[in-house]
Scaffold this motif. Structure first.
Motif, short mmCIF file in Angstrom:
data_model
loop_
_atom_site.label_atom_id
_atom_site.label_comp_id
_atom_site.label_asym_id
_atom_site.label_seq_id
_atom_site.Cartn_x
_atom_site.Cartn_y
_atom_site.Cartn_z
N VAL A 35 43.68 -7.30 -56.70
CA VAL A 35 43.40 -7.74 -55.19
C VAL A 35 42.47 -6.68 -54.46
N THR A 36 42.70 -5.54 -54.85
CA THR A 36 41.86 -4.47 -54.28
C THR A 36 40.12 -4.51 -54.51
N ARG A 37 39.90 -4.70 -55.89
CA ARG A 37 38.57 -4.95 -56.25
C ARG A 37 38.22 -6.12 -55.67
N TRP A 47 36.65 -5.08 -52.17
CA TRP A 47 35.73 -4.08 -52.02
C TRP A 47 34.48 -4.53 -51.28
N PRO A 48 33.87 -5.59 -51.46
CA PRO A 48 32.77 -6.22 -51.05
C PRO A 48 32.77 -6.13 -49.37
N ASP A 49 34.01 -6.55 -49.04
CA ASP A 49 34.47 -6.91 -47.37
C ASP A 49 34.28 -5.32 -46.87
N ALA A 50 35.23 -4.49 -47.55
CA ALA A 50 35.58 -3.19 -47.15
C ALA A 50 34.20 -2.22 -46.74
N ARG A 51 33.24 -2.49 -47.81
CA ARG A 51 31.77 -1.93 -47.77
C ARG A 51 30.82 -2.59 -46.42
N SER A 52 31.14 -3.74 -46.40
CA SER A 52 30.48 -4.30 -45.37
C SER A 52 30.96 -3.70 -44.03
N ARG A 53 32.13 -3.32 -43.92
CA ARG A 53 32.88 -2.77 -42.87
C ARG A 53 32.84 -1.16 -42.77
N HIS A 54 32.18 -0.62 -43.77
CA HIS A 54 32.24 0.77 -43.79
C HIS A 54 33.64 1.32 -43.70
N HIS A 98 43.79 -7.76 -45.76
CA HIS A 98 42.81 -8.62 -44.82
C HIS A 98 42.98 -7.83 -43.58
N ASN A 99 44.51 -7.87 -42.96
CA ASN A 99 44.89 -7.29 -42.02
C ASN A 99 44.22 -5.86 -41.71
N ALA A 100 44.56 -5.20 -42.54
CA ALA A 100 44.15 -3.80 -42.56
C ALA A 100 42.69 -3.61 -42.39
N LEU A 101 41.88 -4.30 -42.99
CA LEU A 101 40.41 -4.14 -43.15
C LEU A 101 39.75 -4.77 -41.76
N HIS A 102 40.52 -5.68 -41.23
CA HIS A 102 39.93 -6.35 -39.82
C HIS A 102 40.45 -5.74 -38.66
N HIS A 103 41.34 -4.89 -38.85
CA HIS A 103 42.06 -4.28 -37.42
C HIS A 103 41.69 -2.73 -37.56
#
Length: 500
Positions: free
Chosen positions: A350-352, A355-362, A393-398
């Motif tokens: 799930v973490t892997r 990663w693309p979404d996390a990199r796009s959000r720095h 998803h919540n953690a990355l988007h908020h």
């Protein structure tokens, strides 16, 4: 003629009698309880009555023989009292009145024989058959015999003489035999058997009547239960009252109530899903309709492209929201089977994928296993993956750009295992804005969004909570560092090992 289609190897033809037996058992099970009980109990009662008749016949025969044998022994004793050996020979002063009376009592003919122990001296019916076993002095024998082709009951008795006979015999024993025909005995036995059969028939009829009454009385609660169910409103899903039902039927009522409760829960889940869908999708669809209308009216290609981009974002958000509602409904009602699942492998996957979404959000996204031991548990891997994906998803988007998000997975073993068991854990830690105490108290409610959430449906935590509760655990939230300007949030899914 040989069979053109021989059976394949490994197959066995079914026994010829099995289909008939299975059909007969199916027919028996398909009958009503009343008929089944009667069909099972009636042959048993008839068999018992038949055995009772046999036992009654044997008992009557034994009673008749015992009574008539006592009478026969009395006649033998009376004749023995009239035997004289004073002259050296054997003589009998025959009591004719006694024999006549005995014949009247026996209701037939009577034969007698008095003889020496060696049979050289005989008085009476000399051709009477002898005793079947050697006679013992003072012990009478009774036996069935034939005399000129006619069945008789024969009593034989022997006693010792004070002195041996001198007239043609030196025996010191005298033998007395009296036989009677069986007319009276047979009439008496027949009467006893007839009375016994009549009594057994009356008992059978009384037993059948009591059986029918008992079956009808016992099945009345089922009839009342049937009427109660038939008279219910189709929307009435309250449990049935089992207090006035027989104990044998209560498990059936409890099973029906359990099914009713599951059906009611399914209906409530369906109704809740329909309400949620109609509430959450109405606004996005209205917005989409407005945006499409604006794009159609806009002549400028650049502005039209901006409108299409906005429509694309709205569609993506609506698709995700719809998928979340479907996931929540599936988590509430899905019938599932547990299977071995490695939490560390699942969390890494799930973490892997994020990663693309996390990199796009720095955002710095990492993974930490809990402990060095394998973390294999019994769980539903698909739903756990859905729960962790929503938390991540919540953690990355908020959380703002430049934040740090860490995923942890494994098994936590307490220092005192006797006080609390080991638990399976999936955890997401971030250093974002966090949540207030009031927001933490309401976190996990459906469609609830905190003050820092500018977008989203408010279903991510609700989905994760529903899934972990299905595993027998719970969802907990706490502030990561309350003293920091960015306190962050720690969301943990945990459930005891070995529980569904």
């Amino acid at each position: 003629m040989p069979n053109p289609h021989p059976p394949s190897e490994g197959t066995k033809p079914a026994p010829a009698g099995r289909p008939q037996r299975e059909f007969g058992l199916h027919r028996l099970r398909s009958l009503s309880l009343r008929r089944t009980l009667l069909l099972v109990l009636l042959p048993g009662m008839l068999l018992v009555m038949g055995l009772e008749i046999v036992v009654s016949w044997r008992t009557a025969l034994a009673a008749a023989n015992a009574a008539y044998d006592r009478s026969l022994l009395g006649a033998i004793k009376a004749m023995d009292a009239n035997i004289s050996t004073a002259s050296g020979g054997l003589s009998v002063e025959l009591p004719y009145r006694m024999l006549e009376f005995f014949e009247l009592t026996a209701n037939g003919r009577v034969f007698y024989r008095v003889a020496s122990g060696d049979g050289l001296v005989e008085i009476g019916n000399a051709d009477l058959p002898g005793a079947p076993r050697p006679l013992v002095n003072g012990q009478p024998q009774f036996s069935d015999a034939l005399y000129y082709g006619e069945p008789i009951r024969l009593g034989s008795y022997a006693r010792a003489l004070a002195q041996p006979l001198s007239s043609g015999s030196n025996s010191r024993q005298v033998v007395i035999q009296i036989g009677e025909t069986l007319e009276s005995r047979q009439d008496f036995t027949r009467q006893l058997v007839t009375e016994a059969v009549a009594r057994d028939l009356l008992l059978l009829l009384a037993g059948l009547a009591l059986l029918v009454l008992a079956v009808n009385w016992s099945l009345r609660p089922l009839q009342r239960l049937r009427q109660e169910v038939l008279q219910r409103d189709p929307q009435d899903l309250t449990p049935l009252d089992a207090h006035h039902i027989a104990q044998d039927v209560q498990p059936l009522v409890e099973a029906i109530n359990h099914h009713v409760m599951r059906y009611r829960e399914a209906m409530q889940a369906r109704r809740s899903f329909i309400d949620d869908a109609s509430h959450q999708l109405r606004t996005p669809l209205t917005t989409l309709s407005t945006q499409v209308s604006f794009a159609l009216r806009e002549p400028d290609a650049a502005l039209m492209k901006q409108a299409l981009v906005a429509i694309k974002l709205q569609v993506d958000d609506t698709v995700r929201q719809t998928n979340q509602m479907l996931a929540l409904a599936r988590a509430d009602t899905l019938e599932w089977h547990m299977e071995p699942c490695d939490l560390i492998t699942l969390a890494q996957a799930v973490t892997r994928a994020a990663w693309p979404d996390a990199r796009s959000r720095h955002i710095d996204l990492g993974f930490e296993p809990l402990g060095n031991a394998p973390a294999e548990v019994s769980a539903h891997a698909g739903l756990l993956k859905e729960a962790l994906t929503n938390l991540l998803h919540n953690a990355l988007h908020h959380t703002p750009p430049g934040s740090k998000v860490t995923v942890q997975a494994g098994i936590e073993r307490p220092d005192l295992p006797a006080l609390s068991p080991a638990q399976a854990v999936l955890r997401v830690i971030d250093n974002g804005p966090g949540m207030t105490s009031a927001e933490l108290a309401r976190a996990g409610e459906r469609f609830y969004r905190g003050s820092t959430q500018s977008s989203g449906s408010g279903l991510g935590l609700a989905i994760a909570k529903a899934i972990v509760q299905r595993h027998g655990g719970d969802l907990s939230l706490q502030t990561t560092d309350a003293a920091s300007p960015a306190p962050g949030l720690t969301v943990t899914l945990h459930w005891p090992l070995g529980k569904p």
